[in-house]
Design an enzyme around this catalytic site. Structure first.
Site, PDB file in Angstrom:
ATOM      1  NE  ARG A 134       1.944  -5.393  10.779  1.00  0.00           N
ATOM      2  CZ  ARG A 134       2.956  -5.129   9.950  1.00  0.00           C
ATOM      3  NH1 ARG A 134       4.108  -5.756  10.067  1.00  0.00           N
ATOM      4  NH2 ARG A 134       2.794  -4.254   8.985  1.00  0.00           N
TER       5      ARG A 134
ATOM      6  CE  LYS B  67      -2.091  -1.170   3.815  1.00  0.00           C
ATOM      7  NZ  LYS B  67      -1.364  -2.433   4.084  1.00  0.00           N
TER       8      LYS B  67
ATOM      9  NE  ARG C 182      -4.473  -1.314  10.101  1.00  0.00           N
ATOM     10  CZ  ARG C 182      -3.404  -0.826   9.483  1.00  0.00           C
ATOM     11  NH1 ARG C 182      -3.396   0.407   9.027  1.00  0.00           N
ATOM     12  NH2 ARG C 182      -2.361  -1.583   9.346  1.00  0.00           N
TER      13      ARG C 182
ATOM     14  NE  ARG D 132       6.441  -0.960  10.237  1.00  0.00           N
ATOM     15  CZ  ARG D 132       5.369  -0.762   9.444  1.00  0.00           C
ATOM     16  NH1 ARG D 132       5.479  -0.035   8.339  1.00  0.00           N
ATOM     17  NH2 ARG D 132       4.206  -1.280   9.753  1.00  0.00           N
TER      18      ARG D 132
ATOM     19  NE  ARG E 221       7.863  -3.021   6.045  1.00  0.00           N
ATOM     20  CZ  ARG E 221       6.582  -2.721   6.189  1.00  0.00           C
ATOM     21  NH1 ARG E 221       5.936  -2.033   5.273  1.00  0.00           N
ATOM     22  NH2 ARG E 221       5.939  -3.132   7.265  1.00  0.00           N
TER      23      ARG E 221
HETATM   24  P1  AP5 Z   1       4.870  -1.656   1.746  1.00  0.00           P
HETATM   25  O1  AP5 Z   1       4.556  -0.759   0.591  1.00  0.00           O
HETATM   26  O2  AP5 Z   1       5.664  -1.097   2.871  1.00  0.00           O
HETATM   27  O3  AP5 Z   1       3.518  -2.357   2.253  1.00  0.00           O
HETATM   28  P2  AP5 Z   1       2.303  -1.816   3.105  1.00  0.00           P
HETATM   29  O4  AP5 Z   1       1.072  -2.492   2.587  1.00  0.00           O
HETATM   30  O5  AP5 Z   1       2.288  -0.318   3.145  1.00  0.00           O
HETATM   31  O6  AP5 Z   1       2.699  -2.433   4.506  1.00  0.00           O
HETATM   32  P3  AP5 Z   1       2.616  -1.855   5.986  1.00  0.00           P
HETATM   33  O7  AP5 Z   1       3.270  -2.897   6.836  1.00  0.00           O
HETATM   34  O8  AP5 Z   1       3.204  -0.480   6.105  1.00  0.00           O
HETATM   35  O9  AP5 Z   1       1.109  -1.791   6.188  1.00  0.00           O
HETATM   36  P4  AP5 Z   1       0.331  -1.990   7.476  1.00  0.00           P
HETATM   37  O10 AP5 Z   1      -1.035  -1.758   6.959  1.00  0.00           O
HETATM   38  O11 AP5 Z   1       0.493  -3.232   8.232  1.00  0.00           O
HETATM   39  O12 AP5 Z   1       1.052  -0.942   8.426  1.00  0.00           O
HETATM   40  P5  AP5 Z   1       0.708   0.536   8.863  1.00  0.00           P
HETATM   41  O13 AP5 Z   1       1.947   1.301   8.831  1.00  0.00           O
HETATM   42  O14 AP5 Z   1      -0.503   1.036   8.139  1.00  0.00           O
HETATM   43  O15 AP5 Z   1       5.596  -2.951   1.149  1.00  0.00           O
HETATM   44  C1  AP5 Z   1       6.050  -3.976   2.015  1.00  0.00           C
HETATM   45  C2  AP5 Z   1       7.431  -4.486   1.522  1.00  0.00           C
HETATM   46  O16 AP5 Z   1       7.257  -5.106   0.244  1.00  0.00           O
HETATM   47  C3  AP5 Z   1       8.454  -3.348   1.310  1.00  0.00           C
HETATM   48  O17 AP5 Z   1       9.735  -3.822   1.649  1.00  0.00           O
HETATM   49  C4  AP5 Z   1       8.363  -3.058  -0.190  1.00  0.00           C
HETATM   50  O18 AP5 Z   1       9.569  -2.548  -0.705  1.00  0.00           O
HETATM   51  C5  AP5 Z   1       8.038  -4.438  -0.743  1.00  0.00           C
HETATM   52  N1  AP5 Z   1       7.201  -4.395  -1.941  1.00  0.00           N
HETATM   53  C6  AP5 Z   1       6.178  -3.542  -2.221  1.00  0.00           C
HETATM   54  N2  AP5 Z   1       5.628  -3.836  -3.410  1.00  0.00           N
HETATM   55  C7  AP5 Z   1       6.306  -4.918  -3.901  1.00  0.00           C
HETATM   56  C8  AP5 Z   1       6.198  -5.704  -5.081  1.00  0.00           C
HETATM   57  N3  AP5 Z   1       5.279  -5.460  -6.027  1.00  0.00           N
HETATM   58  N4  AP5 Z   1       7.037  -6.762  -5.240  1.00  0.00           N
HETATM   59  C9  AP5 Z   1       7.973  -7.040  -4.285  1.00  0.00           C
HETATM   60  N5  AP5 Z   1       8.157  -6.314  -3.136  1.00  0.00           N
HETATM   61  C10 AP5 Z   1       7.313  -5.277  -2.944  1.00  0.00           C
HETATM   62  O19 AP5 Z   1       0.221   0.298  10.370  1.00  0.00           O
HETATM   63  C11 AP5 Z   1       1.122  -0.089  11.381  1.00  0.00           C
HETATM   64  C12 AP5 Z   1       0.387  -0.122  12.705  1.00  0.00           C
HETATM   65  O20 AP5 Z   1      -0.130   1.193  13.025  1.00  0.00           O
HETATM   66  C13 AP5 Z   1      -0.853  -1.031  12.762  1.00  0.00           C
HETATM   67  O21 AP5 Z   1      -0.515  -2.378  13.023  1.00  0.00           O
HETATM   68  C14 AP5 Z   1      -1.620  -0.384  13.909  1.00  0.00           C
HETATM   69  O22 AP5 Z   1      -1.067  -0.718  15.150  1.00  0.00           O
HETATM   70  C15 AP5 Z   1      -1.386   1.100  13.669  1.00  0.00           C
HETATM   71  N6  AP5 Z   1      -2.423   1.682  12.822  1.00  0.00           N
HETATM   72  C16 AP5 Z   1      -2.240   2.253  11.592  1.00  0.00           C
HETATM   73  N7  AP5 Z   1      -3.427   2.660  11.096  1.00  0.00           N
HETATM   74  C17 AP5 Z   1      -4.359   2.353  12.023  1.00  0.00           C
HETATM   75  C18 AP5 Z   1      -5.768   2.503  12.070  1.00  0.00           C
HETATM   76  N8  AP5 Z   1      -6.471   3.043  11.056  1.00  0.00           N
HETATM   77  N9  AP5 Z   1      -6.420   2.073  13.188  1.00  0.00           N
HETATM   78  C19 AP5 Z   1      -5.747   1.542  14.210  1.00  0.00           C
HETATM   79  N10 AP5 Z   1      -4.419   1.339  14.210  1.00  0.00           N
HETATM   80  C20 AP5 Z   1      -3.732   1.738  13.120  1.00  0.00           C
END
Ligand code: AP5
Length: 210
Positions: free
Chosen positions: A164, A13, A88, A153, A127
């Site tokens: 997760r 994402k 979420r 992380r 990552r």
């Molecule tokens: P990346 O682009 O980083 O993936 P992502 O989907 O953004 O993953 P996140 O882990 O950041 O998402 P998340 O939803 O778990 O975490 P968030 O920060 O929102 O890609 C992942 C890896 O793959 C990278 O190394 C990238 O280079 C690689 N990659 C990408 N595309 C590729 C491809 N096509 N081929 C190969 N490799 C590829 O949330 C973290 C925490 O914050 C949550 O757990 C929660 O505690 C809190 N939080 C955030 N939002 C909320 C909410 N709305 N409500 C409550 N808690 C929340």
């Protein structure tokens, strides 16, 4: 373009959001990035979020909803936004719908990225994240975007990734049917190379943007 990205952790994402935000000239609003920036700055919000994030649990809705409500009052969202990581759960989706209804600016689309769990685990385990700019990277000592220090992380450790994925299935996946019922859902595979996924997403979104 007012857009939500939804998909499991590690689906890409954040990676795709950068390109989509640039293509549509809208701000990329990532709740995870806002929490991590607050954590780095040592704010109360960051300290409140940390224990939930480190365990792979959702930060309580009371905290997250108010943070997003405030962010959506900033001037830069006048021509749209791309929300990444919010909503979420269904309660957050209902709050977002109410915020946007008050402003008479409903969503145009919700883009769902889907990816098999094996690939998610492989991507997240590999990552590394930049301490300075937050960009993800794989197999490098320094951030390829800004040269900053990279780290793993806490929530990219194996046991937290598993939690997760459970939280996504239990709490977040129900918003897919919520948005399908609203006629907003567009699904794109997140497998394959980054450029091809961006092209598929832009092609699908161009139809709603007209
Ligand atoms: P990346 O682009 O980083 O993936 P992502 O989907 O953004 O993953 P996140 O882990 O950041 O998402 P998340 O939803 O778990 O975490 P968030 O920060 O929102 O890609 C992942 C890896 O793959 C990278 O190394 C990238 O280079 C690689 N990659 C990408 N595309 C590729 C491809 N096509 N081929 C190969 N490799 C590829 O949330 C973290 C925490 O914050 C949550 O757990 C929660 O505690 C809190 N939080 C955030 N939002 C909320 C909410 N709305 N409500 C409550 N808690 C929340």
């Amino acid at each position: 373009m007012r857009l939500v990205l939804v998909g499991p952790p590690g689906a890409g994402k954040g990676t795709q959001a950068q390109f989509l935000a640039a293509h549509f000239s809208i701000p990329h609003i990532s709740t995870g990035d806002i929490f991590r920036a607050n954590l780095k700055a040592g704010t109360d919000l960051g300290n409140q979020a940390k224990s939930y994030m480190d365990r792979g649990e959702l930060v309580p809705d009371s905290v997250t909803n108010e943070m997003v409500r405030d962010r959506l009052t900033h001037d830069d969202v006048a021509n749209g936004f791309l929300l990444d990581g919010f909503p979420r759960n269904v309660a957050q989706a209902e709050v977002l719908r109410a915020i946007l209804a008050d402003k008479k600016t409903p969503l145009h689309a919700v883009l769902e990225f889907s990816l098999a769990n094996e690939e998610i685990i492989a991507r997240l385990s590999a990552r590394r994240t930049c301490r300075d700019c937050g960009a993800p990277s794989v197999g490098v000592d320094k951030c390829p975007t800004c040269g900053g220090e990279v780290y793993q992380r806490e929530d990219d450790k194996a046991e937290v990734i598993a939690r997760r994925l459970e939280v996504y299935a239990e709490q977040t996946a129900p918003i897919i049917s919520f948005y399908r019922n609203e006629g907003l859902l567009i699904s794109v595979s997140a497998a394959g190379n980054v450029e091809d996924i961006t092209a598929s997403a832009i092609s699908a979104l161009s139809r709603v943007a007209q």
